[in-house]
Design a protein around this motif. Structure first.
Motif, PDB file in Angstrom:
ATOM      1  N   ASN A  23       0.840  -1.200   0.000  1.00 52.56           N
ATOM      2  CA  ASN A  23       0.000   0.000   0.000  1.00 52.56           C
ATOM      3  C   ASN A  23       0.876   1.252   0.000  1.00 52.56           C
ATOM      4  OD1 ASN A  23      -2.184   1.761   0.268  1.00 52.56           O
ATOM      5  ND2 ASN A  23      -2.452   1.367   2.458  1.00 52.56           N
ATOM      6  N   PRO A  24       1.628   1.487  -1.088  1.00 55.05           N
ATOM      7  CA  PRO A  24       2.588   2.600  -1.098  1.00 55.05           C
ATOM      8  C   PRO A  24       1.952   3.978  -0.994  1.00 55.05           C
ATOM      9  CG  PRO A  24       2.361   1.660  -3.295  1.00 55.05           C
ATOM     10  CD  PRO A  24       1.643   0.727  -2.353  1.00 55.05           C
ATOM     11  N   LYS A  25       0.689   4.112  -1.405  1.00 49.74           N
ATOM     12  CA  LYS A  25       0.017   5.408  -1.305  1.00 49.74           C
ATOM     13  C   LYS A  25      -0.635   5.638   0.054  1.00 49.74           C
ATOM     14  CE  LYS A  25      -0.923   6.159  -6.220  1.00 49.74           C
ATOM     15  NZ  LYS A  25      -1.967   6.479  -7.226  1.00 49.74           N
ATOM     16  N   GLY A  26      -0.583   4.655   0.922  1.00 42.50           N
ATOM     17  CA  GLY A  26      -1.157   4.817   2.256  1.00 42.50           C
ATOM     18  C   GLY A  26      -2.666   4.937   2.248  1.00 42.50           C
ATOM     19  N   LEU A  27      -3.333   4.157   1.398  1.00 38.43           N
ATOM     20  CA  LEU A  27      -4.792   4.231   1.325  1.00 38.43           C
ATOM     21  C   LEU A  27      -5.419   3.782   2.637  1.00 38.43           C
ATOM     22  CD1 LEU A  27      -5.450   2.712  -2.221  1.00 38.43           C
ATOM     23  CD2 LEU A  27      -5.222   5.124  -1.600  1.00 38.43           C
ATOM     24  N   CYS A  28      -6.298   4.623   3.164  1.00 37.90           N
ATOM     25  CA  CYS A  28      -7.014   4.313   4.401  1.00 37.90           C
ATOM     26  C   CYS A  28      -8.077   5.388   4.598  1.00 37.90           C
ATOM     27  CB  CYS A  28      -6.069   4.284   5.602  1.00 37.90           C
ATOM     28  SG  CYS A  28      -6.868   3.803   7.157  1.00 37.90           S
ATOM     29  N   ALA A  29      -9.222   4.995   5.133  1.00 42.31           N
ATOM     30  CA  ALA A  29     -10.285   5.952   5.427  1.00 42.31           C
ATOM     31  C   ALA A  29     -10.955   5.553   6.726  1.00 42.31           C
ATOM     32  CB  ALA A  29     -11.313   5.992   4.291  1.00 42.31           C
ATOM     33  N   VAL A  30     -11.366   6.542   7.508  1.00 39.71           N
ATOM     34  CA  VAL A  30     -12.064   6.289   8.767  1.00 39.71           C
ATOM     35  C   VAL A  30     -13.308   7.155   8.837  1.00 39.71           C
ATOM     36  CG1 VAL A  30      -9.993   5.586  10.031  1.00 39.71           C
ATOM     37  CG2 VAL A  30     -10.657   7.989  10.004  1.00 39.71           C
ATOM     38  N   SER A  31     -14.345   6.631   9.465  1.00 36.62           N
ATOM     39  CA  SER A  31     -15.568   7.404   9.666  1.00 36.62           C
ATOM     40  C   SER A  31     -15.352   8.422  10.769  1.00 36.62           C
ATOM     41  CB  SER A  31     -16.724   6.473  10.026  1.00 36.62           C
ATOM     42  OG  SER A  31     -16.477   5.854  11.286  1.00 36.62           O
ATOM     43  N   GLN A  32     -16.227   9.427  10.824  1.00 35.69           N
ATOM     44  CA  GLN A  32     -16.092  10.466  11.836  1.00 35.69           C
ATOM     45  C   GLN A  32     -17.299  10.542  12.761  1.00 35.69           C
ATOM     46  OE1 GLN A  32     -13.327  12.138  12.398  1.00 35.69           O
ATOM     47  NE2 GLN A  32     -12.299  11.125  10.680  1.00 35.69           N
ATOM     48  N   GLY A  33     -18.216   9.570  12.647  1.00 35.10           N
ATOM     49  CA  GLY A  33     -19.361   9.545  13.548  1.00 35.10           C
ATOM     50  C   GLY A  33     -18.944   9.259  14.973  1.00 35.10           C
ATOM     51  N   VAL A  34     -19.591   9.917  15.921  1.00 34.37           N
ATOM     52  CA  VAL A  34     -19.246   9.754  17.329  1.00 34.37           C
ATOM     53  C   VAL A  34     -19.578   8.333  17.789  1.00 34.37           C
ATOM     54  CG1 VAL A  34     -19.699  10.564  19.677  1.00 34.37           C
ATOM     55  CG2 VAL A  34     -19.641  12.193  17.775  1.00 34.37           C
ATOM     56  N   GLY A  35     -18.580   7.652  18.323  1.00 33.94           N
ATOM     57  CA  GLY A  35     -18.790   6.343  18.917  1.00 33.94           C
ATOM     58  C   GLY A  35     -18.942   5.189  17.952  1.00 33.94           C
ATOM     59  N   SER A  36     -18.751   5.398  16.659  1.00 29.82           N
ATOM     60  CA  SER A  36     -18.932   4.300  15.708  1.00 29.82           C
ATOM     61  C   SER A  36     -17.813   4.315  14.678  1.00 29.82           C
ATOM     62  CB  SER A  36     -20.291   4.390  15.008  1.00 29.82           C
ATOM     63  OG  SER A  36     -20.411   5.624  14.316  1.00 29.82           O
ATOM     64  N   LEU A  37     -16.656   3.850  15.076  1.00 32.51           N
ATOM     65  CA  LEU A  37     -15.498   3.860  14.184  1.00 32.51           C
ATOM     66  C   LEU A  37     -15.615   2.776  13.129  1.00 32.51           C
ATOM     67  CD1 LEU A  37     -12.653   4.649  13.271  1.00 32.51           C
ATOM     68  CD2 LEU A  37     -11.743   3.231  15.116  1.00 32.51           C
ATOM     69  N   VAL A  38     -15.535   3.191  11.872  1.00 33.47           N
ATOM     70  CA  VAL A  38     -15.434   2.278  10.742  1.00 33.47           C
ATOM     71  C   VAL A  38     -14.141   2.616  10.012  1.00 33.47           C
ATOM     72  CG1 VAL A  38     -16.476   1.471   8.596  1.00 33.47           C
ATOM     73  CG2 VAL A  38     -17.938   2.130  10.515  1.00 33.47           C
ATOM     74  N   LEU A  39     -13.311   1.622   9.782  1.00 36.12           N
ATOM     75  CA  LEU A  39     -12.032   1.820   9.106  1.00 36.12           C
ATOM     76  C   LEU A  39     -12.014   0.980   7.837  1.00 36.12           C
ATOM     77  CD1 LEU A  39      -8.490   1.884  10.661  1.00 36.12           C
ATOM     78  CD2 LEU A  39      -8.962   0.371   8.724  1.00 36.12           C
ATOM     79  N   VAL A  40     -11.568   1.599   6.735  1.00 34.45           N
ATOM     80  CA  VAL A  40     -11.443   0.898   5.460  1.00 34.45           C
ATOM     81  C   VAL A  40      -9.995   0.969   5.002  1.00 34.45           C
ATOM     82  CG1 VAL A  40     -12.167   0.820   3.046  1.00 34.45           C
ATOM     83  CG2 VAL A  40     -13.819   1.440   4.816  1.00 34.45           C
ATOM     84  N   CYS A  41      -9.480  -0.177   4.533  1.00 34.45           N
ATOM     85  CA  CYS A  41      -8.106  -0.235   4.049  1.00 34.45           C
ATOM     86  C   CYS A  41      -8.016  -1.340   2.997  1.00 34.45           C
ATOM     87  CB  CYS A  41      -7.140  -0.498   5.203  1.00 34.45           C
ATOM     88  SG  CYS A  41      -7.373  -2.098   6.012  1.00 34.45           S
ATOM     89  N   PRO A  42      -6.920  -1.413   2.258  1.00 37.07           N
ATOM     90  CA  PRO A  42      -6.744  -2.546   1.337  1.00 37.07           C
ATOM     91  C   PRO A  42      -6.707  -3.863   2.091  1.00 37.07           C
ATOM     92  CG  PRO A  42      -5.195  -0.778   0.837  1.00 37.07           C
ATOM     93  CD  PRO A  42      -5.816  -0.439   2.156  1.00 37.07           C
ATOM     94  N   GLY A  43      -7.203  -4.914   1.447  1.00 33.71           N
ATOM     95  CA  GLY A  43      -7.129  -6.244   2.048  1.00 33.71           C
ATOM     96  C   GLY A  43      -5.793  -6.887   1.745  1.00 33.71           C
ATOM     97  N   LEU A  44      -5.764  -8.206   1.706  1.00 33.68           N
ATOM     98  CA  LEU A  44      -4.541  -8.948   1.434  1.00 33.68           C
ATOM     99  C   LEU A  44      -4.482  -9.464   0.001  1.00 33.68           C
ATOM    100  CD1 LEU A  44      -4.194 -10.940   4.772  1.00 33.68           C
ATOM    101  CD2 LEU A  44      -2.683  -9.123   3.952  1.00 33.68           C
ATOM    102  N   GLN A  45      -5.510  -9.139  -0.797  1.00 28.71           N
ATOM    103  CA  GLN A  45      -5.540  -9.554  -2.193  1.00 28.71           C
ATOM    104  C   GLN A  45      -5.722  -8.340  -3.095  1.00 28.71           C
ATOM    105  OE1 GLN A  45      -8.359 -12.770  -2.966  1.00 28.71           O
ATOM    106  NE2 GLN A  45      -8.435 -13.232  -0.772  1.00 28.71           N
ATOM    107  N   LYS A  46      -5.274  -8.454  -4.317  1.00 27.89           N
ATOM    108  CA  LYS A  46      -5.460  -7.392  -5.297  1.00 27.89           C
ATOM    109  C   LYS A  46      -6.947  -7.138  -5.510  1.00 27.89           C
ATOM    110  CE  LYS A  46      -4.846  -8.339  -9.622  1.00 27.89           C
ATOM    111  NZ  LYS A  46      -4.245  -8.695 -10.938  1.00 27.89           N
ATOM    112  N   GLY A  47      -7.360  -5.878  -5.450  1.00 27.30           N
ATOM    113  CA  GLY A  47      -8.750  -5.514  -5.675  1.00 27.30           C
ATOM    114  C   GLY A  47      -9.660  -5.670  -4.466  1.00 27.30           C
ATOM    115  N   GLN A  48      -9.116  -6.107  -3.346  1.00 29.99           N
ATOM    116  CA  GLN A  48      -9.927  -6.338  -2.147  1.00 29.99           C
ATOM    117  C   GLN A  48      -9.800  -5.182  -1.160  1.00 29.99           C
ATOM    118  OE1 GLN A  48      -8.609  -9.133   1.068  1.00 29.99           O
ATOM    119  NE2 GLN A  48     -10.347 -10.380   0.373  1.00 29.99           N
ATOM    120  N   VAL A  49     -10.912  -4.840  -0.521  1.00 27.85           N
ATOM    121  CA  VAL A  49     -10.885  -3.863   0.572  1.00 27.85           C
ATOM    122  C   VAL A  49     -11.365  -4.536   1.844  1.00 27.85           C
ATOM    123  CG1 VAL A  49     -11.149  -1.793  -0.839  1.00 27.85           C
ATOM    124  CG2 VAL A  49     -13.184  -3.005  -0.064  1.00 27.85           C
TER     125      VAL A  49
END
Length: 256
Positions: free
Chosen positions: A167-193
């Motif tokens: 993940n050379p570009k550092g892809l990652c996203a997190v939600s900002q809702g209070v008390g409900s953290l959702v994190l998205v990142c690349p998985g371990l396979q090509k094309g997977q999140v």
């Protein structure tokens, strides 16, 4: 990996004062008119997209989006390259990572910077370069080439580690809702999140594309995820709870 939280300062931002209210630009921080134009190393929006921060070869700048104007700048005397600058809404707390030919800090460290005090109040050290940082009021997320670390903001305690595909570009996203953290990142396979629902302690893997994921965006509440691949021919929108595909949009996207 070493953690070095400050012993005399709680890094949790509670008051969220506006930059222009607590950070008047000191005269010595303004570059002379005849100085060479700075080199841009990094740019990122804050969590509500009302501001964005730019890391340059001798400091960083903070801009308001609407109306567009510079609201703060910080120039460092020696070297001072900032390769990553992540704001926490509009408060005086930022995450900084050194970058460029003459970095202000080692590129394998995340410095928690309090601009009200003009000093670092904590740091996180790693064995490899930091690719990106994401902030919430309660969490710090640090992205390396193939691993992601999630910390508690108050005491810099490590809460979770995630392994990813390269993940050379550092892809990652997190939600900002209070008390409900959702994190998205690349998985371990090509094309997977990978989607982490921390409130329900559930992990969801979504095969979003056949090609390599090059960008994605998460809604503020963490319920919707938009993804695009290196082919650049379509954007897909998923429900993060069950991984279902909600919509496809065909388009032409150019990635540098």
């Amino acid at each position: 990996m070493e953690l070095h939280p400050s012993s005399d300062q709680d890094p949790t931002p509670n008051s969220n004062p506006n930059f222009h209210a607590v950070l008047p630009t000191p005269p010595e921080a303004i570059a002379p008119a005849a100085a060479a134009a700075p080199s841009l190393l990094h740019i990122s929006f804050n969590q509500d997209h009302g501001c964005f921060a730019a890391g340059i070869d001798h400091g960083f700048r903070i801009y308001n989006c609407d109306p567009f104007r510079e609201i703060f700048r910080r120039d460092f005397d020696r070297g001072g390259g900032i390769g990553v600058v992540e704001m926490l809404f509009r408060c005086n707390i930022l995450a900084l990572v050194g970058g460029g030919p003459d970095p202000q800090y080692p590129p394998n460290k995340v410095m928690i910077w309090d601009d009200h005090q003009s000093r670092c109040i904590g740091e996180l050290s790693f064995r490899s370069e930091v690719r990106s940082v994401r902030l919430r009021r309660d969490r710090i997320v640090v992205v390396l080439e193939q691993k992601i670390f999630v910390y508690n903001f108050a005491d810099l305690k490590l809460l979770h580690q995630i392994e990813t595909i390269a993940n050379p570009k550092g892809l990652c996203a997190v939600s900002q809702g209070v008390g409900s953290l959702v994190l998205v990142c690349p998985g371990l396979q090509k094309g997977q999140v990978r989607v982490e629902h921390y409130a329900s302690k559930r992990t969801k893997f979504i095969m979003a594309h056949d090609s390599r994921i090059v960008c994605f965006a998460l809604s503020q509440d963490g319920q919707l995820l938009a993804t695009a691949s290196s082919k650049g021919t379509l954007v897909r929108i998923f429900n993060t709870v069950d991984g279902s595909l909600l919509q496809e949009v065909y388009c032409l996207i150019l990635f540098c």
